[in-house]
Design a protein around this motif. Structure first.
Motif, PDB file in Angstrom:
ATOM      1  N   SER A   1      -0.650   7.138   8.909  1.00 47.43           N
ATOM      2  CA  SER A   1       0.799   6.621   8.825  1.00 47.43           C
ATOM      3  C   SER A   1       0.731   5.439   8.001  1.00 47.43           C
ATOM      4  CB  SER A   1       1.100   6.211  10.218  1.00 47.43           C
ATOM      5  OG  SER A   1       1.271   7.639  10.791  1.00 47.43           O
ATOM      6  N   ALA A   2      -0.127   4.317   8.196  1.00 47.99           N
ATOM      7  CA  ALA A   2      -0.133   3.010   7.545  1.00 47.99           C
ATOM      8  C   ALA A   2      -0.177   3.427   6.058  1.00 47.99           C
ATOM      9  CB  ALA A   2      -1.161   2.412   7.994  1.00 47.99           C
TER      10      ALA A   2
ATOM     11  N   LEU B   1       3.106   2.654   3.439  1.00 51.38           N
ATOM     12  CA  LEU B   1       2.900   1.776   1.909  1.00 51.38           C
ATOM     13  C   LEU B   1       2.883   2.700   0.633  1.00 51.38           C
ATOM     14  CD1 LEU B   1       0.141  -0.827   3.204  1.00 51.38           C
ATOM     15  CD2 LEU B   1       2.678  -0.930   2.955  1.00 51.38           C
ATOM     16  N   GLU B   2       2.965   3.947   0.890  1.00 48.88           N
ATOM     17  CA  GLU B   2       2.893   4.954  -0.258  1.00 48.88           C
ATOM     18  C   GLU B   2       1.623   5.037  -1.113  1.00 48.88           C
ATOM     19  OE1 GLU B   2       6.410   4.443  -2.336  1.00 48.88           O
ATOM     20  OE2 GLU B   2       7.791   5.029  -0.539  1.00 48.88           O
ATOM     21  N   ILE B   3       0.457   4.954  -0.341  1.00 50.24           N
ATOM     22  CA  ILE B   3      -0.780   4.992  -1.017  1.00 50.24           C
ATOM     23  C   ILE B   3      -1.556   5.946  -0.362  1.00 50.24           C
ATOM     24  CG2 ILE B   3      -0.824   2.554  -1.713  1.00 50.24           C
ATOM     25  CD1 ILE B   3      -2.192   1.776   0.787  1.00 50.24           C
TER      26      ILE B   3
ATOM     27  N   VAL C   1      -8.647  -2.280  -2.004  1.00 42.72           N
ATOM     28  CA  VAL C   1      -8.011  -3.462  -1.541  1.00 42.72           C
ATOM     29  C   VAL C   1      -6.797  -4.174  -2.551  1.00 42.72           C
ATOM     30  CG1 VAL C   1      -8.363  -5.848  -0.749  1.00 42.72           C
ATOM     31  CG2 VAL C   1     -10.073  -4.214  -0.152  1.00 42.72           C
ATOM     32  N   ASP C   2      -7.070  -4.087  -3.826  1.00 47.68           N
ATOM     33  CA  ASP C   2      -5.983  -4.810  -4.469  1.00 47.68           C
ATOM     34  C   ASP C   2      -4.706  -3.497  -4.716  1.00 47.68           C
ATOM     35  OD1 ASP C   2      -7.354  -6.768  -5.370  1.00 47.68           O
ATOM     36  OD2 ASP C   2      -8.311  -5.921  -7.177  1.00 47.68           O
ATOM     37  N   GLU C   3      -5.169  -2.458  -4.645  1.00 48.52           N
ATOM     38  CA  GLU C   3      -4.009  -1.511  -4.765  1.00 48.52           C
ATOM     39  C   GLU C   3      -3.111  -1.361  -3.156  1.00 48.52           C
ATOM     40  OE1 GLU C   3      -5.811   2.068  -7.486  1.00 48.52           O
ATOM     41  OE2 GLU C   3      -6.195   2.026  -5.242  1.00 48.52           O
ATOM     42  N   ILE C   4      -3.749  -1.688  -2.105  1.00 46.56           N
ATOM     43  CA  ILE C   4      -3.169  -1.983  -0.802  1.00 46.56           C
ATOM     44  C   ILE C   4      -2.122  -3.276  -0.966  1.00 46.56           C
ATOM     45  CG2 ILE C   4      -3.554  -2.605   1.761  1.00 46.56           C
ATOM     46  CD1 ILE C   4      -6.275  -0.733   1.343  1.00 46.56           C
TER      47      ILE C   4
END
Length: 259
Positions: free
Chosen positions: A196-197, A201-203, A209-212
């Protein structure tokens, strides 16, 4: 606030088009129920205007710069009635959710007026496409996302979201030009699955980590309550829930990825 004053307050583009026709028919039904024994309107009430053919005018009005609170409210009532009927059963818990949400947003008196109109609208056969086309052309994207969030809340009010309800909300989102990614993001806010998380966040699960971090900044900006400030404080409060779920999703991934 009286019913007649409430329905005329803060409404712009929704007095025209298919939405205006739906509201006009609903008002006609309510006014008929409120007339006295002589067939005339009660003191302080007036009939909605009709065209010569006896049908409520659906002539579109000039679009305002921003959607007003009343336009959002009426759109919400109509779309909520569509979703509640999606599974062929109007569950009392869903109806109670609608009433409670309107009470939380607008206060008891305004919520009672809104729910009276909602019950009358629910009796109509409504073209989902036509209604959504009008909303899409007149309402900003952030407000449309807020509509979608509310619709999922209604569907979840009875404890679970049925496939019929999901399909109906997905159809609505498509007509509203809401992307599949945004649809899945908001949908994920109502499910407690392991991914779900990431969906909020649409990832994907392999995001760095940088993308998150970048996704969090993007989604926090997209769902920030200030994006719907023009709808009034009552709708900003509703938007805070989406914003909070984005924060919770980010914090969950922080713990999971240990950064």
């Amino acid at each position: 606030m009286s019913f007649s004053k409430w329905i005329g307050a803060s409404i712009g583009w929704s007095v025209g088009g298919p939405i205006g026709a739906i509201v006009g028919l609903a008002l006609g039904s309510i006014v008929d129920a409120m007339t006295n024994g002589n067939g005339g309107p009660l003191l302080g009430q007036s009939e909605p205007k009709r065209t010569r053919q006896g049908r409520y005018s659906s002539r579109p009005t000039k679009a305002p710069k921003q959607t007003q609170s009343g336009d959002f409210e009426v759109s919400l009532l109509i779309l909520a009635s569509i979703v509640i009927k999606a599974d062929g059963n109007q569950d009392q818990r869903e109806l109670d959710f609608v009433r409670q949400q309107f009470t939380n947003m607008y206060g008891k008196d305004r919520a009672n007026n809104a729910f009276r109109l909602f019950k009358s609208i629910s009796k109509q056969n409504i073209s989902t496409r036509q209604v959504c086309m009008q909303i899409r052309s007149m309402m900003d994207h952030a407000s449309r996302l807020q509509l979608l969030h509310f619709l999922f809340g209604i569907a979840k009010a009875d404890g679970h979201v049925t496939e019929d309800e999901v399909r109906q909300i997905y159809t609505i989102s498509g007509y509203l030009s809401i992307s599949s990614r945004d649809f899945e993001s908001i949908k994920a806010m109502f499910y407690n699955s392991t991914d779900s998380a990431y969906k909020i966040l649409e990832i994907t699960k392999d995001a760095t980590v940088d993308e998150i971090k970048a996704a969090y900044r993007k989604m926090a900006k997209k769902y920030h309550p200030d994006r719907v400030a023009h709808l009034g404080e009552e709708h900003q409060k509703g938007a805070e829930e989406k914003f909070r779920r984005v924060q919770e999703a980010y914090e969950k991934l922080q713990k999971e990825k240990r950064f």
